[in-house]
Write an enzyme that holds these catalytic residues in place. Sequence first.
Site, PDB file in Angstrom:
ATOM      1  N   ASP A 372       0.859  -1.168   0.000  1.00 21.10           N
ATOM      2  CA  ASP A 372       0.000   0.000   0.000  1.00 21.10           C
ATOM      3  C   ASP A 372       0.907   1.233   0.000  1.00 21.10           C
ATOM      4  O   ASP A 372       2.108   1.151   0.238  1.00 21.10           O
ATOM      5  CB  ASP A 372      -0.903  -0.022   1.238  1.00 21.10           C
ATOM      6  CG  ASP A 372      -2.037   0.986   1.149  1.00 21.10           C
ATOM      7  OD1 ASP A 372      -2.232   1.549   0.059  1.00 21.10           O
ATOM      8  OD2 ASP A 372      -2.708   1.208   2.161  1.00 21.10           O
ATOM      9  N   ASP A 646      -1.565  -2.677   6.284  1.00 14.32           N
ATOM     10  CA  ASP A 646      -1.923  -2.576   7.700  1.00 14.32           C
ATOM     11  C   ASP A 646      -3.416  -2.368   7.926  1.00 14.32           C
ATOM     12  O   ASP A 646      -3.844  -2.178   9.061  1.00 14.32           O
ATOM     13  CB  ASP A 646      -1.150  -1.431   8.368  1.00 14.32           C
ATOM     14  CG  ASP A 646      -1.502  -0.068   7.768  1.00 14.32           C
ATOM     15  OD1 ASP A 646      -2.233  -0.028   6.754  1.00 14.32           O
ATOM     16  OD2 ASP A 646      -1.056   0.954   8.317  1.00 14.32           O
ATOM     17  N   ASN A 714      32.895 -39.256  -0.967  1.00 10.69           N
ATOM     18  CA  ASN A 714      33.357 -40.331  -0.089  1.00 10.69           C
ATOM     19  C   ASN A 714      32.813 -41.688  -0.527  1.00 10.69           C
ATOM     20  O   ASN A 714      33.523 -42.691  -0.535  1.00 10.69           O
ATOM     21  CB  ASN A 714      32.953 -40.044   1.352  1.00 10.69           C
ATOM     22  CG  ASN A 714      33.833 -38.989   1.999  1.00 10.69           C
ATOM     23  OD1 ASN A 714      34.907 -38.666   1.488  1.00 10.69           O
ATOM     24  ND2 ASN A 714      33.381 -38.440   3.114  1.00 10.69           N
TER      25      ASN A 714
END
Length: 919
Positions: A372, A646, A714
Amino acid sequence: MSKLTRTIHQLHQLRNQKQTIQTSELDRLVVFAATHEPRELFSQFGTGEHGLDPTLAAELTGAYGKNIVEEEQHDSALKRLAESFVSPFTLILAVLAGISLYTNVILAPAGEADPSTAIIIGIMVIISGVLRFTQEAKSVSAASALKDMVTTTCCVVREGDGPAGTEIPMEDVVPGDIVRLSAGDMVPADVRIIAAKDLFITQAALTGESEPVEKTADAVEVPYHGRGTALAIDDCTNIAFSGTTVQSGSATALVLCTGGHTYLGRVARALDTKPARTSFDVGVAAVSRVLVAFMLIMCPIVFVVNGLTKGDWLDALLFSISIAVGITPQMLPVIVTTCLARGATTMSRHDVIVKNINAIQNLGAMDVLCTDKTGTLTQDKVILERHMDVMGRDDDRVLRHAYLNSYYQTGLKNLIDVAVIEKMDELAAVEAAYAGIDSRYTKVDEIPFDFERRLMSVVVADAAGKTQLITKGAVEEVLGVCTGVEYDGRVQPLTDELRRLVIERVHGFNDEGMRVIAVAQKTDPRPAGAFSTADESNMVLIGYLAFLDPPKESAAAAVATLAEYGVNVKVLTGDNEGVAAAVCHKVGIDPSNMLLGNEVDALDDAELAERAERTQLFAKLSPLQKQRVVSVLRERGGHTVGFMGDGINDAAAMRASDCGISVDTAVDIAKESADIILLKKDLLVLGRGIMEGRRTYGNTIKYIKTTASSNFGNVFSVLVASAFLPFLPMTALQLLLLGVAYTISCTAIPWDNVDDEFLREPKTWDAKSIVSFMLWLGPTSSVFDILTYAAMFFFICPLVVGAPFAELASPAQIALFAAVFQSGWFVESMWTQTFVLHMLRTEHVPFIGSKPAASLTALTVGGVALVTALPYVPGLNAALGLQPLPLPFFGLLLACMALYLLLCGAVKAIYVRRYGSLL
């Protein structure tokens, strides 16, 4: 009988008395309240129009508990501690410990029992479990503390408070409380309306009904349904239910049920549904599937190769299971949770409160921010610059009418109302004639504001009994209810020509960046007591109010900074297009392709998606139009969209976004809809939050990618060794111990530094990138593992044992040869895994172009030192199957590490050129 006992007893009787009204879904207390007048309820609840006695309210809190629908369930510390020790890793260790006890203790000859291996395994289990428990405990504590920083309140009237009431936390509301409701409020509990004015409630969350429902104070007449009577939720026109929101109007209500006794609480208990998965959940799940698939492919191959070449299928099984455990980032849940908790805690120091901790990643991934205008780009304050008649001349009479409207309205007072009241206070301070205007009038009634009419009206009467209906609102909407205009000192019909002149003058103010509100009035409207929106007709336009909504000094810099970091700011406002365009132009947002609300409605989703990509400003939008723009940007545009607002008109759009953002001063529904709460309404504050979200994601993906690629290397090395070596390249116990040491080193990753270049672009989860990372960077370490194998097998081990493996005849010599080999690879693996972590944590040269956090450096160096020292610790080395390594080994190790880091750097550079980024 005490007042508390009597009240609880009366409520219990109401709930359990036999009812003639059949209802399967509503609490009987609600049914009773809906069908009886308010005065009949007050005595039952021990309350009245002035509210509960505060002492009784406190006692009722103790009796009924907090007003929380579903309290967040946290497992007890004991349960979490137990769960910390239940994982594939600890289960494998337990199996190894059991086998060790059986072979080295139970089956051992008298006097030769050796429980040291089982003891070491037990220590590893304790270290792993305690590490997981402490990290998760810190994360839970941090998340709880952040949630406590944001509270939602409601207005409650209790004895001694006065008619205005007091704001208290919503969780402190109890049955019998009197609450005040106005636009934007969340209904705190199931309540009986006892007085209402144009009250409309949005209860789509409960009923699916999209349109607001009007609520009144009238008792409900129970409908007849053929086979008896029943009261459904839709029939309760005088009941507002917990979790619904006030769309418009105002009301006073009596609290009936709280917490789990509310309708929402009963539904929550009946449904065992999980929340919808966010992009964060989807991303973590995709990563987990990749790792599991990799494990399921590689581990059976390791098992079969070792079983066929060594002939010991039990050892091969234990070794392959250990590979399965080691290949998976065991600490992934802990590292992810710790990263999020650490990010949330850091953000709280920058005025950003995280309500939903998983939203941190969505905040960092956001590439479109819809916001807004008022209070975000502009100051959270508007200034009344001019109050004037229709001709544009200053007119204090217009201000007086606007003041009476703003002063007497009981809904949500916005910034415009505050500015009008402040302006009148300034005028009254210098001109006595304007002092105490409100005392000369009496409020008769009001017609509250809503977002469809965009009008707000009050009815006032002066001392002589003259009444006036005063309306203010958006210019077009006010003109729509006017038939006359005060022009040239007299009331004239509002002709098309006058309407055009009014609109032109208003547009002139809009072009100057001012917001214009129109004021109209009607003298002696119909008798008070039955006013409604229908009375907003045949009015006379008397003038305008022009407000300046100045941009924040930081707004232009904030917009530019967000653009620099890959976040496109789009303004979605209900304000006038001229004002919005003027503000956007000042802060660096291009208003040229602006879309208005009516234009949005004229486009289908595909057309809107195409226009929305090019549009930075959307003006004159309704709440549902805001929601639609956000949804289209997400679903058709493929963007991660945040929405910052808000007001009640922002709640729908916030819920439709990936990340809802609000402020601590927002209306209740906006705060409840938000994932992130800003303590300061400023885009710069939000920008810091976005950076922290990306930093959190960066450290999480850093752990996943480096660990997964290292483990892949590994396993590839193990496959090669299994095919050509006459013994296991490392025992299952050594493999698991190596994993523990590396994992402890990685626990500092959540606090690691992240390169600025990484933070400049939004980041989303991509499981495919993990696969490519593993396939490119994993085998790099295998090259030097194989070189280490060769050097150990043909040079170091014969140097220690005294002969090549082919010439060994003694089982003791063969065991020593294997132990030296395994010790060498054990140490070399820790060095390569640790230093590759530093190589792959950044695209720069490690320690020079990008410095790791001090904690990460300390832990990794400490881990390497510890693992390197283990073969030299008497007793412990024997229990672990390790042997001291000769000095030439370290010369070989340093040479391999130097070459490895050079090769890794070269492969990393090629990978970045091909895929655009490392992480």
